[in-house]
Design a protein around this motif. Structure first.
Motif, PDB file in Angstrom:
ATOM      1  N   LYS A  16       0.945  -1.122  -0.003  1.00  0.00           N
ATOM      2  CA  LYS A  16      -0.108   0.179   0.074  1.00  0.00           C
ATOM      3  C   LYS A  16       0.831   1.314   0.196  1.00  0.00           C
ATOM      4  CE  LYS A  16      -4.320  -1.966   1.969  1.00  0.00           C
ATOM      5  NZ  LYS A  16      -5.006  -1.830   3.268  1.00  0.00           N
ATOM      6  N   SER A  17       2.045   1.233   0.839  1.00  0.00           N
ATOM      7  CA  SER A  17       2.994   2.308   0.846  1.00  0.00           C
ATOM      8  C   SER A  17       3.450   2.599  -0.606  1.00  0.00           C
ATOM      9  CB  SER A  17       3.957   2.119   1.875  1.00  0.00           C
ATOM     10  OG  SER A  17       4.835   1.437   1.500  1.00  0.00           O
ATOM     11  N   LYS A  18       3.900   1.456  -1.267  1.00  0.00           N
ATOM     12  CA  LYS A  18       4.439   1.647  -2.693  1.00  0.00           C
ATOM     13  C   LYS A  18       3.354   2.442  -3.661  1.00  0.00           C
ATOM     14  CE  LYS A  18       7.743  -2.012  -2.315  1.00  0.00           C
ATOM     15  NZ  LYS A  18       7.971  -3.614  -3.005  1.00  0.00           N
ATOM     16  N   GLY A  19       2.120   2.015  -3.355  1.00  0.00           N
ATOM     17  CA  GLY A  19       1.144   2.486  -4.238  1.00  0.00           C
ATOM     18  C   GLY A  19       0.985   3.944  -3.846  1.00  0.00           C
ATOM     19  N   PHE A  20       0.848   4.375  -2.687  1.00  0.00           N
ATOM     20  CA  PHE A  20       0.570   5.782  -2.111  1.00  0.00           C
ATOM     21  C   PHE A  20       2.112   6.474  -2.841  1.00  0.00           C
ATOM     22  CE2 PHE A  20       1.609   9.157   1.058  1.00  0.00           C
ATOM     23  CZ  PHE A  20       0.349   9.866   1.045  1.00  0.00           C
TER      24      PHE A  20
END
Length: 96
Positions: free
Chosen positions: A49-53
């Motif tokens: 999720k942090s990579k997507g963010f």
């Protein structure tokens, strides 16, 4: 013989007590293993999720940067147009 039987009984009780403690420790270790697996899964999910963010924030950052540049160009064009109009009016006033 009584002394030997009581010592044997005491040893058996001690062994039973150690057995109960060991089973409890094994159960706790198994619970910890399950909790660690769950924690690892959640950590991996959070990383994704942090990579997507991060990708989305970079995209928004670039978009805002271009919008900012467009506004600056529009302001410069308007300022240049106003300056040309003023210069034209001054020249026209001095000629006529």
């Amino acid at each position: 013989m009584e002394n030997g039987n009581s010592r044997l009984k005491k040893t058996q009780e001690d062994v039973e007590e150690v057995k109960v403690i060991m089973l409890d420790n094994l159960n706790k270790a198994d619970e910890r293993h399950v909790k660690l697996g769950d924690l690892e899964y959640r950590a991996d999910e959070l990383l994704e999720k942090s990579k997507g963010f991060e990708k989305k924030t970079n995209k928004v950052k670039q978009q805002k940067m271009w919008e900012n540049k467009k506004v600056k160009v529009i302001i410069a064009v308007v300022a240049a147009t106003v300056a040309l109009v003023i210069i034209a009016v001054v020249i026209y006033s001095s000629v006529g």
